[in-house]
Motif scaffolding. Structure first.
Motif, short mmCIF file in Angstrom:
data_model
loop_
_atom_site.label_atom_id
_atom_site.label_comp_id
_atom_site.label_asym_id
_atom_site.label_seq_id
_atom_site.Cartn_x
_atom_site.Cartn_y
_atom_site.Cartn_z
N UNK A 146 -7.59 13.90 5.29
CA UNK A 146 -7.09 13.10 4.15
C UNK A 146 -5.58 12.89 4.18
N UNK A 147 -4.87 13.64 4.96
CA UNK A 147 -3.42 13.51 5.07
C UNK A 147 -3.09 13.01 6.46
N UNK A 148 -2.21 11.99 6.56
CA UNK A 148 -1.86 11.43 7.86
C UNK A 148 -0.35 11.30 7.98
N UNK A 149 0.16 11.49 9.20
CA UNK A 149 1.56 11.19 9.50
C UNK A 149 1.61 9.80 10.10
N UNK A 150 2.33 8.90 9.45
CA UNK A 150 2.39 7.51 9.90
C UNK A 150 3.30 7.38 11.12
N UNK A 151 2.96 6.44 12.00
CA UNK A 151 3.77 6.23 13.20
C UNK A 151 3.88 4.74 13.49
N UNK A 152 4.40 4.40 14.66
CA UNK A 152 4.67 3.00 15.01
C UNK A 152 3.42 2.13 14.92
N UNK A 153 2.27 2.66 15.31
CA UNK A 153 1.04 1.87 15.24
C UNK A 153 0.72 1.46 13.80
N UNK A 154 1.01 2.36 12.86
CA UNK A 154 0.78 2.03 11.45
C UNK A 154 1.74 0.93 10.98
N UNK A 155 3.00 1.03 11.41
CA UNK A 155 3.99 0.03 10.99
C UNK A 155 3.68 -1.35 11.58
N UNK A 156 3.09 -1.37 12.76
CA UNK A 156 2.67 -2.65 13.34
C UNK A 156 1.65 -3.33 12.44
N UNK A 157 0.77 -2.54 11.84
CA UNK A 157 -0.24 -3.09 10.94
C UNK A 157 0.38 -3.56 9.63
N UNK A 175 13.06 5.26 8.07
CA UNK A 175 13.22 5.42 9.50
C UNK A 175 12.94 4.19 10.34
N UNK A 176 12.81 3.01 9.72
CA UNK A 176 12.59 1.79 10.49
C UNK A 176 13.93 1.27 11.02
N UNK A 177 13.91 0.84 12.28
CA UNK A 177 15.14 0.53 13.01
C UNK A 177 15.17 -0.93 13.44
N UNK A 178 16.29 -1.59 13.16
CA UNK A 178 16.48 -2.98 13.59
C UNK A 178 17.03 -3.02 15.01
N UNK A 179 16.55 -3.99 15.78
CA UNK A 179 17.10 -4.23 17.12
C UNK A 179 18.45 -4.92 16.94
N UNK A 198 0.82 -1.21 0.00
CA UNK A 198 0.00 0.00 0.00
C UNK A 198 0.85 1.26 0.00
N UNK A 199 1.90 1.24 0.80
CA UNK A 199 2.72 2.44 0.94
C UNK A 199 4.06 2.36 0.22
N UNK A 200 4.42 1.18 -0.26
CA UNK A 200 5.70 1.05 -0.95
C UNK A 200 6.89 1.16 -0.01
N UNK A 201 6.71 0.72 1.25
CA UNK A 201 7.75 0.84 2.28
C UNK A 201 8.35 -0.54 2.53
N UNK A 202 9.68 -0.58 2.62
CA UNK A 202 10.38 -1.81 2.91
C UNK A 202 10.75 -1.86 4.39
N UNK A 203 10.52 -3.02 5.01
CA UNK A 203 10.89 -3.23 6.40
C UNK A 203 12.26 -3.88 6.49
N UNK A 204 12.92 -3.81 7.64
CA UNK A 204 14.14 -4.59 7.84
C UNK A 204 13.82 -6.07 7.72
N UNK A 209 10.05 -8.55 16.53
CA UNK A 209 11.47 -8.28 16.32
C UNK A 209 11.93 -6.99 17.00
N UNK A 210 11.01 -6.35 17.72
CA UNK A 210 11.33 -5.09 18.41
C UNK A 210 11.87 -4.04 17.45
N UNK A 211 11.23 -3.91 16.31
CA UNK A 211 11.60 -2.88 15.34
C UNK A 211 11.18 -1.52 15.88
N UNK A 212 12.01 -0.53 15.69
CA UNK A 212 11.70 0.83 16.13
C UNK A 212 11.46 1.74 14.94
N UNK A 213 11.16 3.00 15.26
CA UNK A 213 10.98 4.01 14.20
C UNK A 213 11.57 5.33 14.65
N UNK A 214 12.30 5.95 13.75
CA UNK A 214 12.87 7.27 13.98
C UNK A 214 11.84 8.32 13.56
#
Length: 632
Positions: A444-455, A313-317, A279-285, A463-468
Motif C-alpha cells: 500500500x505504500x510506494x516510493x515514486x520514481x522517474x517512471x511514475x513522473x513520466x506517467x 526533486x524534479x530537475x529541469x534540463x 492525484x499527488x499534488x506535485x508541480x512539474x517544471x 524535456x529531459x526532466x530529471x529527478x533527484x
C-alpha cells in the motif's frame, strides 16, 4: 586523527606503477608532515581508474603517467573520465620533458606537469606540490582565523553587549541560556569590530579569502555569503538585474521570495504556467516549449528565473534553457536552493545550473548540505556583471552586524563539498537505493520514481526532466488513514519529522546528515503503516486536487498593486477585484494570486478544494484578502 591524502596513481606499465607507489611513500617521510598521512591507490587502465574513483570517495588527487606523444588522445580521455566523476579532483601528469607543452595544450584540466627527469633530480618536488594543493583545497580561511581569535579570550570593550556571555553567566534569571549553549557559543559571538576577520559587506580579509575559495570550488567567477537565507539572496539578484517595468520570464512555481523580489524591483513578470498532477499534488517544471515561445514573443525580456530543483526533486534540463536564452541576449537566474550539491556527483551534474552556464545561481547551504540555518551562497558567472551596483544592493539587504557563526559554517560547508562531497552523495544514493529495494515488498505504500513522473507529466521525457532520488517522495494514497493521523504517528510514536505532506504523499529529504540508521528507522515506520500495525483512525482520503491553478493574468504592475492603497474585503466578495498581496497555499508554497492579478471565481473554487487539507493559506486574514482600494 590526521587527515589522509589518498592519491590515485594511473600507469599501464605495472613495473613503473609499483615503483611510483614506492617512491611516493618513501618521499612522504622526508616532508616532515606528522599532521598528514599518505595512501596510494593504483590503476593500470582508464576503466580501473574510474572504478576506483566511484568506489573510493576518499581519493584526493590523481597522478597520471603520460607515456608517449602517440598516447596523447588516450591519456586526454582518461583525464576527461576522471573529471566527469570528480570535477574538483586535481589531476597531475608526469611524462618526458619534450612532450610537456603538447600535453598541457591538449587539456586545460591538468593541475600540474612534472617531467620525469625533474622528479629524478628533486624527488620531493612532485609530492610537495600535490601536498600543497591538498592544503589549499582543505583550507578554511575564515573558520581558522575566527576560531583562533575567539579562544584568545580578549577583554571585550565593544559589542555585543553580553561580552562573551558575562551578562548571562552572572544572571539568576537567564544563566540557563548560557548553560544550554555553552561557553564557545558566547565567546565566538563577536563584534564586526574585529578587522582581521574582515567585513561581510566589503568581502575583505578572511571573509574575502573564504568567498574566493567558494568561487573556486563551484567553478564560478564570484561567490558571496548571505546570512539571512536564500530568500534574501534571490531578492539581491533580482534588484541588481531589474529596473522598473523590465520584463522577466518567471516560473510561477518559484519561491515566494522571487515574487517579492520582482515587486521590490518594480519589474513586469511574465509567468510560465504551473503544471500540476492532481492525484499527488506535485508541480512539474514549466515546459521548455512554453518557455521558448515566451522568449520568442518577448525578445526584450531581461531575465529568466527558474527553480532548478523543485521541492519534490524534479530537475529541469537547464542547458537547453541557458543556450536558448543566451542566443536571445537574455540572462538566466536559477534558484537552486534545494540542490546545492548538484556539481559534486556525475548523476546530478548534467542538471546543475552552474554546469549549464547560468549567469546567477543561489544555494541554500543549510537545506541539504552542512551550513547553519539562514546560510546561503550567491554565485555569479555573468560576463556583464555590474559588481559595484550589486554591492550597493547587497549592502541594502545585509546586516552590518552579521552572525559570525553563520559565516564560519559557510566556510566549512565549502570544505566538505570540496573534499568529500562526492563520497557523501555516493553513500546517500546507495542508502536510498537500498530503501527502494526493501520497500518493493510493500502493498500500500510506494516510493515514486522517474517512471511514475513520466506517467504524471507528458513533457517529462521530451524535456529531459530529471529527478533527484535524495528527495524521497512516498505515495500514501492507498492508506486509509488521514494525513493528520499519519503525521501524528510518525512524529509522536516513531519520532520522524517529515519535510512535507500533500493529500497523498510524504516528502522525506535525505541530506548530508543522512545516515543508514535513519533510513532503517524510516523503513520501519513505513513498514508498520503498510502492514496496518498501527492504532490510527481510518478516514476517507481526498483523491485529487483541482486539475490546475488558474493562470496569472495581470491587470497592473505587481509593485503598483503592492505599494498602492489597499483594503481588506471578504474573500467571497473579492471576484473581479485586483489582489494587492500574495495568496499562497502552503504546502507546497506556489502562489495562487500575486499582486496586480484579477481575482476570479476559479481562485475561490481552488481554495475551497484545498480546505479539507487544513493547509495554511498565507496572505488570507480570517477569510479576508487585500485588494486595491476604490477600484473603478
Amino acid at each position: 586523527m590526521a587527515p589522509c591524502l589518498k592519491v590515485l596513481v594511473i600507469d599501464h606499465n605495472q613495473t613503473r606503477l609499483a615503483s611510483t607507489k614506492q617512491y611516493l611513500e618513501s618521499v612522504m617521510h622526508s616532508l616532515d608532515r606528522d599532521d598528514l598521512t599518505l595512501a596510494i591507490v593504483t590503476a593500470s587502465s582508464a576503466d580501473d581508474a574510474t572504478t576506483e574513483l566511484y568506489s573510493d570517495g576518499d581519493i584526493q588527487a590523481a597522478l597520471l603517467s603520460w607515456e608517449t606523444e602517440e598516447s596523447l588522445s588516450h591519456d586526454e580521455s582518461v583525464i576527461d573520465a576522471i573529471k566527469a566523476i570528480r570535477h574538483e579532483l586535481p589531476v597531475y601528469v608526469t611524462a618526458e620533458d619534450d612532450i610537456g607543452f603538447d600535453i598541457v595544450k591538449r587539456s586545460s584540466r591538468i593541475e600540474a606537469f612534472f617531467a620525469v627527469n625533474e622528479i629524478a633530480a628533486d624527488p620531493e618536488s612532485a609530492l610537495a606540490y600535490i601536498v600543497n594543493d591538498f592544503d589549499d583545497r582543505s583550507e578554511t580561511p575564515f573558520w581558522t582565523a575566527y576560531k583562533k581569535y575567539a579562544v584568545e579570550t580578549n577583554d571585550s570593550w565593544h559589542t555585543p553587549g553580553h561580552s562573551g556571555g558575562a551578562s548571562f553567566r552572572g544572571s539568576s534569571y537567564i544563566n540557563d541560556f548560557y548553560k544550554f549553549f555553552g561557553r564557545n557559543m558566547f565567546i565566538s559571538d563577536l563584534s564586526v569590530s574585529v578587522d582581521s576577520l574582515g567585513s561581510l559587506s566589503d568581502g575583505t580579509n578572511a571573509i574575502g579569502k573564504a568567498q574566493n575559495l567558494v568561487a573556486s570550488t563551484f567553478e564560478v567567477n564570484h561567490s558571496y555569503f548571505v546570512t539571512n537565507g536564500s530568500s534574501t539572496s534571490n531578492k539581491i539578484i533580482l534588484q541588481t538585474l531589474l529596473r522598473e517595468g523590465d520584463k522577466v520570464i518567471v516560473d510561477r512555481n518559484c519561491h515566494k521570495s522571487v515574487h517579492y523580489g520582482m515587486v521590490q524591483a518594480r519589474a513586469l513578470p511574465l509567468y510560465l504556467d504551473s503544471i500540476l498532477d492532481p492525484k499527488y499534488g506535485i508541480f512539474a517544471p514549466p515546459s521548455l516549449g512554453q518557455l521558448k515561445t515566451m522568449i520568442d514573443e518577448n525578445p526584450d525580456a531581461k531575465l529568466i528565473v527558474l527553480t532548478g530543483c523543485t521541492y519534490d526533486g524534479l530537475l529541469t534540463d537547464l542547458r537547453q534553457v541557458v543556450e536558448y536564452a543566451h542566443q536571445h541576449g537574455i540572462k538566466v537566474f536559477i534558484d537552486e536552493a534545494w540542490f546545492a550539491y548538484s556539481l559534486f556527483h556525475p548523476q546530478f551534474r548534467q542538471y546543475s545550473a552552474i554546469n549549464a552556464g547560468a549567469d546567477y545561481v543561489t544555494h541554500s547551504a543549510h537545506k541539504v548540505v552542512s551550513a547553519f540555518s539562514q546560510a546561503s551562497y550567491i554565485h555569479v558567472n555573468d560576463p556583464d556583471f555590474d559588481k559595484d551596483f550589486f554591492k550597493e544592493i547587497y549592502a541594502i539587504h545585509t546586516s552590518t552586524s552579521p552572525q559570525y557563526q553563520l559565516i564560519a559554517s559557510l566556510d566549512v560547508c565549502r570544505k566538505q563539498l570540496e573534499m568529500e562531497g562526492f563520497k557523501i552523495i555516493n553513500n546517500l544514493l546507495r542508502h536510498v537505493q537500498e530503501l527502494k529495494e526493501q520497500a518493493e515488498k510493500f502493498t500500500r505504500v510506494r516510493i515514486l520514481d522517474a517512471d511514475d513522473f513520466k506517467q504524471m507529466f507528458s513533457h517529462f521525457e521530451s524535456d529531459n526532466i530529471g529527478h533527484d532520488p535524495l528527495k524521497i517522495l512516498i505515495d500514501i494514497s492507498a492508506l486509509s488513514y488521514s494525513n493528520q493521523e499519519i503525521h501524528r504517528f510518525l512524529m509522536d510514536e516513531v519520532g520522524l519529522e517529515i519535510e512535507k505532506f500533500t493529500h497523498s504523499t510524504l516528502l522525506v529529504l535525505l541530506t548530508f546528515g543522512g545516515m543508514r540508521s535513519k533510513i532503517v528507522r524510516l523503513f520501519n515506520a513505513l513498514n508498520k503503516l503498510d502492514a496496518g500495525h498501527v492504532s490510527l483512525r481510518k478516514s476517507n482520503r481526498q483523491k485529487a486536487l483541482p486539475v490546475a491553478i488558474p493562470p496569472i493574468h495581470l491587470a497592473t504592475l505587481p509593485s503598483d498593486a503592492f505599494f498602492g492603497k489597499r483594503e481588506l474585503v471578504e474573500l467571497k466578495n473579492s471576484v473581479g477585484r485586483t489582489a494587492a498581496a500574495l495568496i499562497t497555499p502552503y504546502p507546497p508554497g506556489i502562489p495562487l494570486l500575486v499582486p496586480g492579478q484579477k481575482i476570479e471565481q476559479a481562485h475561490l473554487d481552488y481554495l475551497d478544494a484545498l480546505s479539507s487539507q487544513k493547509l495554511t493559506i498565507q496572505g488570507l486574514h480570517d477569510g479576508e484578502v487585500y485588494v486595491i482600494e476604490n477600484e473603478e
